[in-house]
Design a protein around this motif. Structure first.
Motif, PDB file in Angstrom:
ATOM      1  N   LEU A 157       1.023  -1.261   0.016  1.00 56.42           N
ATOM      2  CA  LEU A 157       0.206   0.498  -0.302  1.00 56.42           C
ATOM      3  C   LEU A 157       0.767   0.828   0.032  1.00 56.42           C
ATOM      4  O   LEU A 157       1.736   1.197   0.921  1.00 56.42           O
ATOM      5  N   THR A 158       0.619   2.252  -1.320  1.00 57.27           N
ATOM      6  CA  THR A 158       1.258   3.455  -0.741  1.00 57.27           C
ATOM      7  C   THR A 158       0.402   4.517   0.101  1.00 57.27           C
ATOM      8  O   THR A 158      -0.722   4.491   0.667  1.00 57.27           O
ATOM      9  N   GLY A 159       0.648   5.411   1.063  1.00 60.24           N
ATOM     10  CA  GLY A 159       0.370   6.315   1.408  1.00 60.24           C
ATOM     11  C   GLY A 159      -0.931   7.280   1.390  1.00 60.24           C
ATOM     12  O   GLY A 159      -1.621   7.138   1.724  1.00 60.24           O
ATOM     13  N   ASP A 160      -0.968   7.519  -0.293  1.00 60.63           N
ATOM     14  CA  ASP A 160      -2.235   7.490  -0.710  1.00 60.63           C
ATOM     15  C   ASP A 160      -3.606   6.148  -0.735  1.00 60.63           C
ATOM     16  O   ASP A 160      -4.548   6.546  -0.393  1.00 60.63           O
ATOM     17  N   GLU A 161      -3.531   5.539  -0.989  1.00 62.81           N
ATOM     18  CA  GLU A 161      -3.760   4.238  -0.480  1.00 62.81           C
ATOM     19  C   GLU A 161      -4.554   4.113   0.308  1.00 62.81           C
ATOM     20  O   GLU A 161      -5.787   3.574   0.358  1.00 62.81           O
ATOM     21  N   ILE A 162      -3.787   3.883   1.484  1.00 60.72           N
ATOM     22  CA  ILE A 162      -4.086   3.654   2.495  1.00 60.72           C
ATOM     23  C   ILE A 162      -4.892   4.841   2.519  1.00 60.72           C
ATOM     24  O   ILE A 162      -6.110   4.310   3.889  1.00 60.72           O
ATOM     25  N   MET A 163      -4.885   6.049   3.283  1.00 58.16           N
ATOM     26  CA  MET A 163      -6.170   7.306   3.281  1.00 58.16           C
ATOM     27  C   MET A 163      -7.541   6.642   2.463  1.00 58.16           C
ATOM     28  O   MET A 163      -8.356   7.432   3.284  1.00 58.16           O
ATOM     29  N   ARG A 164      -6.650   6.520   1.217  1.00 56.99           N
ATOM     30  CA  ARG A 164      -8.513   6.298   0.658  1.00 56.99           C
ATOM     31  C   ARG A 164      -8.523   5.297   1.311  1.00 56.99           C
ATOM     32  O   ARG A 164     -10.440   5.266   1.336  1.00 56.99           O
ATOM     33  N   TYR A 165      -8.515   4.134   1.610  1.00 51.97           N
ATOM     34  CA  TYR A 165      -8.857   3.074   2.057  1.00 51.97           C
ATOM     35  C   TYR A 165      -9.138   3.039   3.858  1.00 51.97           C
ATOM     36  O   TYR A 165     -10.729   2.832   4.031  1.00 51.97           O
ATOM     37  N   LEU A 166      -9.079   3.900   4.375  1.00 50.76           N
ATOM     38  CA  LEU A 166      -9.396   4.985   5.667  1.00 50.76           C
ATOM     39  C   LEU A 166     -11.297   5.581   5.472  1.00 50.76           C
ATOM     40  O   LEU A 166     -11.727   4.879   6.206  1.00 50.76           O
ATOM     41  N   LEU A 167     -10.641   6.235   4.772  1.00 41.67           N
ATOM     42  CA  LEU A 167     -12.087   7.218   4.053  1.00 41.67           C
ATOM     43  C   LEU A 167     -13.144   6.571   3.351  1.00 41.67           C
ATOM     44  O   LEU A 167     -14.412   6.830   4.594  1.00 41.67           O
ATOM     45  N   SER A 168     -12.310   5.827   2.839  1.00 44.39           N
ATOM     46  CA  SER A 168     -14.093   4.536   2.314  1.00 44.39           C
ATOM     47  C   SER A 168     -14.048   3.566   2.902  1.00 44.39           C
ATOM     48  O   SER A 168     -15.630   3.001   2.610  1.00 44.39           O
ATOM     49  N   THR A 169     -13.937   3.578   4.528  1.00 42.44           N
ATOM     50  CA  THR A 169     -14.232   1.851   5.276  1.00 42.44           C
ATOM     51  C   THR A 169     -15.106   3.139   6.226  1.00 42.44           C
ATOM     52  O   THR A 169     -15.391   2.352   7.234  1.00 42.44           O
ATOM     53  N   ALA A 170     -15.260   4.784   6.492  1.00 39.02           N
ATOM     54  CA  ALA A 170     -14.999   4.991   7.947  1.00 39.02           C
ATOM     55  C   ALA A 170     -16.765   4.849   7.351  1.00 39.02           C
ATOM     56  O   ALA A 170     -17.427   4.140   7.111  1.00 39.02           O
ATOM     57  N   ALA A 171     -17.441   4.598   9.411  1.00 39.76           N
ATOM     58  CA  ALA A 171     -18.826   4.277   9.325  1.00 39.76           C
ATOM     59  C   ALA A 171     -19.252   5.527   9.673  1.00 39.76           C
ATOM     60  O   ALA A 171     -18.656   6.444  10.094  1.00 39.76           O
ATOM     61  N   THR A 172     -20.515   6.220  10.226  1.00 40.99           N
ATOM     62  CA  THR A 172     -21.286   7.298  10.205  1.00 40.99           C
ATOM     63  C   THR A 172     -21.445   7.194  11.364  1.00 40.99           C
ATOM     64  O   THR A 172     -22.183   6.494  12.136  1.00 40.99           O
ATOM     65  N   GLY A 173     -20.987   7.752  12.049  1.00 38.72           N
ATOM     66  CA  GLY A 173     -21.797   8.491  13.740  1.00 38.72           C
ATOM     67  C   GLY A 173     -22.239   8.820  13.783  1.00 38.72           C
ATOM     68  O   GLY A 173     -23.241   9.159  13.214  1.00 38.72           O
ATOM     69  N   THR A 174     -22.502   8.259  15.321  1.00 40.95           N
ATOM     70  CA  THR A 174     -23.984   9.160  15.041  1.00 40.95           C
ATOM     71  C   THR A 174     -24.354  10.795  14.657  1.00 40.95           C
ATOM     72  O   THR A 174     -25.467  10.869  15.151  1.00 40.95           O
ATOM     73  N   ASP A 175     -24.076  11.698  14.638  1.00 40.92           N
ATOM     74  CA  ASP A 175     -24.060  12.683  14.059  1.00 40.92           C
ATOM     75  C   ASP A 175     -23.537  13.186  12.959  1.00 40.92           C
ATOM     76  O   ASP A 175     -23.975  14.178  12.375  1.00 40.92           O
ATOM     77  N   GLY A 176     -23.682  11.833  12.435  1.00 36.65           N
ATOM     78  CA  GLY A 176     -23.430  11.638  10.121  1.00 36.65           C
ATOM     79  C   GLY A 176     -21.706  12.385  10.133  1.00 36.65           C
ATOM     80  O   GLY A 176     -21.732  12.004   9.042  1.00 36.65           O
ATOM     81  N   ASN A 177     -20.610  12.354  10.502  1.00 33.82           N
ATOM     82  CA  ASN A 177     -19.804  12.480  10.603  1.00 33.82           C
ATOM     83  C   ASN A 177     -19.148  10.852   9.764  1.00 33.82           C
ATOM     84  O   ASN A 177     -18.970  10.129  11.110  1.00 33.82           O
TER      85      ASN A 177
END
Length: 388
Positions: free
Chosen positions: A350-370
């Motif tokens: 994984l490159t740095g850009d790839e690992i950041m994209r995966y972190l963002l794309s797999t994020a959960a949605t919290g109680t406030d929509g974030n």
């Protein structure tokens, strides 16, 4: 010991409330005199319990933190989880509860321990930390420090910040990635001069050049904002060093974001639900003493900072722990770097850009929509999509 070195000096670092103190009412007037009166003493008013999110750590060299034992009436048992306290703090009558809470909050939450149980611990991954000075012998991370460098911390050897961030990233019982190797560079952030941070980052890059392929340093955790001209001088030196790191393939994560591009991952503090620590969807952005925050940009990623326990060591060989009822983004940066280390263990390509994209794309949605970091979904997606 330089007292300023004990306090976090970075953007959104540790927005902690002051230690609660009881206010004494003025003594009542003496009773009306009678022939040969008998003097009486006005009873002292009952102590006011410490407010939620009070800082009740025992730090004997600071007058405002001089109290060690809190009696019933000086604290509220139901608010224990909100207090910031350490192993030197005694809650009379609730000692077992306080000890159990401090132990429970060593858990990184969000399912990280389930990943560790499967052997996903950051083993073989090299990371770096730029932060305040560190005594390297704490049992949480003594065997994880690959190298240590001091850019000029004025003879100081200990801090509050150093052991906290090291334990949150790679602590044996606290860390997200307990088997990652840390290259640690100390810099005097209280001097508000980014040339020290630039020196520290250049040292990391020198260490990286000497490492063989396959063992390079992947990410640098910086719980500060050395690129902020509003806070630091010589930010141009830092920005140049960060550009050199990016060219070398080393991802630098600060409280202002990742790398040198503004559209990359942008970290925010988040609050773990104390009753559902493993559920990212139960989290919300912000601080527990506040109502919350609005939805942020698509590249925002909230990281758990509150209701955590960290390592503590101010005097060599005197090891302790601190429970933080409220923590700032300083605690989220090493958490994120730790999750990245788990990802690189699973897929070293994984490159740095790839690992950041995966972190963002797999994020959960919290109680406030974030968007809340979701380590379990992150790893599962890497294993599914990349065959890791």
């Amino acid at each position: 010991m330089n007292r300023t070195a004990m306090l976090p000096l970075c953007l959104l670092a540790l927005w902690l409330t002051a230690c609660g103190t009881a206010e004494s009412a003025a003594p009542a007037a003496a009773p009306t005199a009678a022939p040969e009166p008998t003097p009486t003493e006005t009873p002292a008013p009952p102590a006011e319990p410490a407010a939620p999110y009070s800082d009740l750590r025992y730090l004997p060299w600071l007058d405002e933190y001089a109290q060690q034992t809190y009696q019933p009436g000086e604290y509220t048992a139901e608010d224990l989880y909100t207090y910031t306290y350490n192993t030197g703090t005694i809650f009379a009558g609730a000692e077992d509860e306080a000890a159990a809470l401090l132990e429970a909050c060593k858990d990184p939450g969000l399912g990280v321990r389930s990943l560790q149980a499967r052997g996903i611990t950051g083993r073989g991954v090299n990371v770096a930390i730029l932060d305040q000075q560190l005594l390297t012998d704490h049992p949480e991370f003594a065997d994880r420090i690959a190298a240590y460098y001091d850019t000029g911390c004025e003879g100081e050897t200990a801090s509050m910040h150093g052991p906290a961030v090291a334990s949150l990233l790679a602590g044996k019982t606290i860390g997200v990635a307990p088997d990652a190797n840390i290259y640690y560079a100390a810099w005097p952030s209280w001097l508000m001069d980014s040339r020290y941070a630039a020196d520290a980052l250049d040292w990391v890059l020198e260490q990286n050049e000497a490492l063989p392929e396959g063992e390079k340093i992947r990410v640098v955790s910086v719980s500060a904002a050395p690129g902020s001209a509003d806070m630091f001088q010589n930010t141009d030196l830092w920005n140049a060093a960060a550009a050199r790191a990016e060219e070398a393939g080393v991802l630098v994560l600060t409280v202002e974001g990742a790398g040198t591009k503004p559209d990359r991952l942008m970290p925010y503090p988040a609050v773990l639900d104390p009753n559902a620590r493993d559920d990212p969807a139960a989290c919300r952005v912000g601080f527990p003493s506040e109502d919350g925050s609005s939805v942020f940009a698509k590249n925002a990623l909230a990281l758990p900072c509150s209701y955590r326990t960290t390592a503590e060591e101010y005097t060599a060989g005197q090891f302790g722990y601190t429970h933080y009822g409220q923590g700032g983004l300083s605690w989220g940066i090493p958490y994120c770097a730790g999750v990245m280390a788990l990802g690189w263990q699973v897929d070293p390509t994984l490159t740095g850009d790839e690992i950041m994209r995966y972190l963002l794309s797999t994020a959960a949605t919290g109680t406030d929509g974030n968007s809340i970091i979701d380590p379990v979904q992150f790893i599962q997606t890497l294993q599914t999509e990349r065959g890791a």
